[in-house]
Design an enzyme around this catalytic site. Sequence first.
Site, mmCIF file in Angstrom:
data_model
loop_
_atom_site.group_PDB
_atom_site.id
_atom_site.type_symbol
_atom_site.label_atom_id
_atom_site.label_comp_id
_atom_site.label_asym_id
_atom_site.label_seq_id
_atom_site.Cartn_x
_atom_site.Cartn_y
_atom_site.Cartn_z
ATOM 1 N N ARG A 184 0.850 -1.184 0.000
ATOM 2 C CA ARG A 184 0.000 0.000 0.000
ATOM 3 C C ARG A 184 0.889 1.239 0.000
ATOM 4 N NH1 ARG A 184 -2.446 -3.362 4.064
ATOM 5 N NH2 ARG A 184 -4.566 -4.042 3.480
ATOM 6 N N HIS A 213 -2.201 2.464 -6.250
ATOM 7 C CA HIS A 213 -3.080 1.298 -6.212
ATOM 8 C C HIS A 213 -3.055 0.528 -7.526
ATOM 9 C CE1 HIS A 213 -4.804 0.999 -2.318
ATOM 10 N NE2 HIS A 213 -5.861 0.346 -2.737
ATOM 11 N N HIS A 223 -4.960 -8.557 3.586
ATOM 12 C CA HIS A 223 -6.397 -8.375 3.742
ATOM 13 C C HIS A 223 -6.892 -9.204 4.922
ATOM 14 C CE1 HIS A 223 -7.044 -7.166 -0.741
ATOM 15 N NE2 HIS A 223 -6.509 -6.212 -0.014
ATOM 16 N N LYS A 276 -2.785 -2.226 7.757
ATOM 17 C CA LYS A 276 -3.979 -1.727 8.421
ATOM 18 C C LYS A 276 -4.201 -2.479 9.730
ATOM 19 C CE LYS A 276 -6.448 -0.090 4.316
ATOM 20 N NZ LYS A 276 -7.679 -0.201 3.506
ATOM 21 N N ARG A 302 -0.354 -1.941 -6.991
ATOM 22 C CA ARG A 302 -0.777 -2.957 -6.016
ATOM 23 C C ARG A 302 -1.791 -3.918 -6.636
ATOM 24 N NH1 ARG A 302 -1.473 -4.312 -0.519
ATOM 25 N NH2 ARG A 302 -3.642 -4.530 0.159
ATOM 26 N N TYR A 307 -11.072 -18.801 6.456
ATOM 27 C CA TYR A 307 -9.712 -18.363 6.138
ATOM 28 C C TYR A 307 -8.697 -19.203 6.875
ATOM 29 C CZ TYR A 307 -5.583 -15.373 5.998
ATOM 30 O OH TYR A 307 -4.306 -14.894 5.831
#
Length: 310
Positions: free
Chosen positions: A145, A238, A264, A169, A241, A273
């Site tokens: 990012r 972006h 993510h 994040k 990315r 996941y």
Amino acid sequence: MAAPVVAFVRHLATEKRHSPRTCDHYQRDLDRLVDWLIEVDIPAWSELTIHDIRRYVARLSRDGLSGRSIARHLSAIRRFYQFLLREGLARDNPALDVRAPKSGRRLPKVADVDQISQLLDINPDDPLEIRDLAMFELMYSSGLRLAELASLSLPALDLKGREVRVLGKGNKERILPVGGKAVAALNQWLAHRTAMANEGETAVFVSQRGGRLSQRSIQARLARWGMVQGADQRLHPHLLRHSFASHMLESSGDLRAVQELLGHADIATTQVYTHLDFQHLARVYDQSHPRARRRSTNHINRNDNDHTGS
């Protein structure tokens, strides 16, 4: 491979009484699949696997199709395979459990591998351009990012180990592989950085004034880079990315690994996941990334994402 498609469309028209327009839609969608099968050298309908269908979905997404359009393609393939099963021309339906990404989160346009090569395969001699090349190689190499790139400090780089540590994040840290092209560009930049950086400055990328380069400056430098290199679209962080993600998905077929590399937290798939360790991520990366490939690519199975989430 076209003959079963012709028979299927005839079946829709005569036995199912579908309208000519509906039959045309099925014909067009399946013809597109046939063209892709020829391109990737899959010679028979019975040899198509769920992994191949997922690769095809990735191609359609990269080509700019919306989630709704991809869902329509998948619906046509599922129904076609129902016909093939009835006719004894297939053993299973490889599209049965594959879902399209939802339309609301479709990736923006990406640059293809040739476009990226045109942008990055240069030999700059100006210190600022050397810095810029290192930034953009690293961003594309590791899918960073903008904020992650701008906040990088020297202790986060391990060029001998070909790794970079980033804080994403939610203050979640992850360790990412760095490709050979990016390592070379970074080494070249670090040789010039000492003369530009202020004393005590730890930022990897610094401005002419010697301080940490801002996110806005990185955006401006990338836009300028695209204009100088003759890019056919405006470059922004972006784009690099998303190009990273698209190229990795198309080459590796491993959605979960790519989601992990991107950092993510929510992959919104039909399956829970599963965390993958770094060794596996590095192996997928080395096999798949177009600027870090050190051995021939092996296709790796990946989980698919549900049509209600991406």
